[in-house]
Design a protein around this motif. Structure first.
Motif, PDB file in Angstrom:
ATOM      1  N   ASP A 196     -13.200 -10.426  14.060  1.00 40.82           N
ATOM      2  CA  ASP A 196     -12.532  -9.170  14.415  1.00 40.82           C
ATOM      3  C   ASP A 196     -11.253  -8.953  13.600  1.00 40.82           C
ATOM      4  O   ASP A 196     -10.191  -8.631  14.138  1.00 40.82           O
ATOM      5  CB  ASP A 196     -12.225  -9.145  15.909  1.00 40.82           C
ATOM      6  N   GLY A 197     -11.377  -9.152  12.292  1.00 40.28           N
ATOM      7  CA  GLY A 197     -10.270  -8.859  11.396  1.00 40.28           C
ATOM      8  C   GLY A 197      -9.260  -9.962  11.203  1.00 40.28           C
ATOM      9  O   GLY A 197      -8.305  -9.789  10.444  1.00 40.28           O
ATOM     10  N   VAL A 198      -9.454 -11.099  11.851  1.00 38.55           N
ATOM     11  CA  VAL A 198      -8.549 -12.234  11.668  1.00 38.55           C
ATOM     12  C   VAL A 198      -9.247 -13.266  10.782  1.00 38.55           C
ATOM     13  O   VAL A 198     -10.300 -13.803  11.133  1.00 38.55           O
ATOM     14  CB  VAL A 198      -8.144 -12.868  13.006  1.00 38.55           C
TER      15      VAL A 198
ATOM     16  N   THR B 219      -9.434 -16.821   8.795  1.00 39.48           N
ATOM     17  CA  THR B 219      -8.962 -18.196   8.824  1.00 39.48           C
ATOM     18  C   THR B 219      -9.518 -18.946   7.621  1.00 39.48           C
ATOM     19  O   THR B 219     -10.725 -18.929   7.379  1.00 39.48           O
ATOM     20  CB  THR B 219      -9.391 -18.918  10.112  1.00 39.48           C
TER      21      THR B 219
ATOM     22  N   VAL C 119      -3.966 -18.496   8.451  1.00 38.60           N
ATOM     23  CA  VAL C 119      -4.510 -17.434   9.287  1.00 38.60           C
ATOM     24  C   VAL C 119      -3.829 -16.128   8.911  1.00 38.60           C
ATOM     25  O   VAL C 119      -2.600 -16.072   8.802  1.00 38.60           O
ATOM     26  CB  VAL C 119      -4.304 -17.722  10.783  1.00 38.60           C
ATOM     27  N   ALA C 120      -4.626 -15.089   8.700  1.00 37.39           N
ATOM     28  CA  ALA C 120      -4.081 -13.792   8.326  1.00 37.39           C
ATOM     29  C   ALA C 120      -4.831 -12.701   9.067  1.00 37.39           C
ATOM     30  O   ALA C 120      -6.068 -12.730   9.167  1.00 37.39           O
ATOM     31  CB  ALA C 120      -4.187 -13.572   6.825  1.00 37.39           C
ATOM     32  N   GLU C 121      -4.089 -11.732   9.589  1.00 36.26           N
ATOM     33  CA  GLU C 121      -4.705 -10.575  10.225  1.00 36.26           C
ATOM     34  C   GLU C 121      -4.866  -9.483   9.171  1.00 36.26           C
ATOM     35  O   GLU C 121      -3.874  -8.995   8.615  1.00 36.26           O
ATOM     36  CB  GLU C 121      -3.850 -10.076  11.387  1.00 36.26           C
TER      37      GLU C 121
ATOM     38  N   VAL D  94     -11.150  -5.960   5.464  1.00 34.05           N
ATOM     39  CA  VAL D  94     -12.203  -6.823   6.014  1.00 34.05           C
ATOM     40  C   VAL D  94     -13.407  -6.846   5.076  1.00 34.05           C
ATOM     41  O   VAL D  94     -13.942  -7.916   4.754  1.00 34.05           O
ATOM     42  CB  VAL D  94     -12.614  -6.343   7.419  1.00 34.05           C
TER      43      VAL D  94
END
Length: 273
Positions: A231-233, A235, A244-246, A253
């Motif tokens: 969901d867009g996160v 790792t 980790v990046a949002e 994405v």
């Protein structure tokens, strides 16, 4: 059934260039190359909102020709077809994901059993979590080191087995905040089943309200770690380090899916059936 041309295209898809023999070394290499080339992913299911087509031609078109991924009912079925085309004695097995939980889960996974001259093996290229990057010999209590990880199959009864793994704490993609421990990752049943037995499972897990339908997930093994997207996160795990990046939007994405997970045609994947 895969044709000769389809089989070669599949091998090209996973970057397998070694001589092919129906033996343990080839099986190990095929599993590892597949896990490092074809992502476990539910992005296509989430975006299209339709039950995945499990016909071989449809799976080949999606995974090989369009260079996308899939979940267990797709990936392990097509991989079984590849193994059979290469001369392996492979068949599907019913499984349940455990992942260290105490609560009993229903049967929710498709794995593979492969019979070689030196025994019966379990292989999995569609778990979406930690599974051996090679074949696991089904011999009770025998610890097996596979690509730097320790697994132990244990017989539960005449047909059911459990697969234990020693977790790797900070080196794992998931649950890295927990200390190293031995836990059951999966249970599998070696009783003979038919391909059609997985149709109802595929139908159920593609419905709204399930993890696979409601979330965009992608996981891929790398040479020194893992990549994960939910969901867009994003790792990234490499060399014992984690980033980790949002991601800011759908375009970012899609770019990650293309450049990191190799899903070359995700932008043109149908939004609905």
């Amino acid at each position: 059934m895969l044709t000769e041309n389809m089989t070669q295209a599949y091998l090209d898809r996973i970057g397998f260039t070694d001589p092919v023999r129906a033996d343990r070394a080839t099986l190990d290499a095929l599993v590892c190359r597949h896990q490092c080339s074809v992502p476990f992913e539910t992005v296509t299911l989430h975006r299209r909102g339709a039950v995945p087509d499990l016909e071989v031609d449809a799976l080949f078109g999606k995974i090989v020709a369009r260079r996308l991924g899939g979940y267990c009912f797709e990936l392990n079925k097509l991989f079984e077809e590849l193994l059979r085309a290469l001369g392996f004695d492979a068949r599907p097995v019913l499984c349940r994901s455990v992942r260290g939980r105490d609560a009993r889960m229903p049967i929710n996974h498709r794995g593979l059993a492969v019979r070689l001259d030196d025994g019966d093996f379990f292989v999995d290229v569609g778990f979406g979590g930690p599974m051996p990057a090679g074949a696991l010999l089904l011999e009770h209590g025998v610890e097996q080191h596979v690509a730097g990880e320790l697994y132990t199959p244990r017989r539960i009864d005449s047909t059911w087995w459990k697969v234990e793994r020693v977790t790797r704490a900070a080196r794992d993609l998931y649950d890295d905040e927990a200390p190293e421990r031995r836990q059951v990752e999966l249970e599998l049943c070696t009783a003979v089943v038919e391909d059609v037995d997985f149709n109802a499972l595929n139908l159920f897990f593609a419905q709204p309200g399930t993890l696979f339908r409601d979330h965009e997930i992608a996981n891929l093994r790398t040479a020194d770690g893992y990549l994960g997207l939910k969901d867009g996160v994003l790792t990234k795990r490499a060399g014992g380090r984690k980033e980790v990046a949002e991601l800011p939007d759908r375009a970012a994405v899609d770019e990650a899916l293309i450049t990191l997970f190799g899903m070359k045609t995700i932008r043109s994947w149908p939004a609905e059936a």
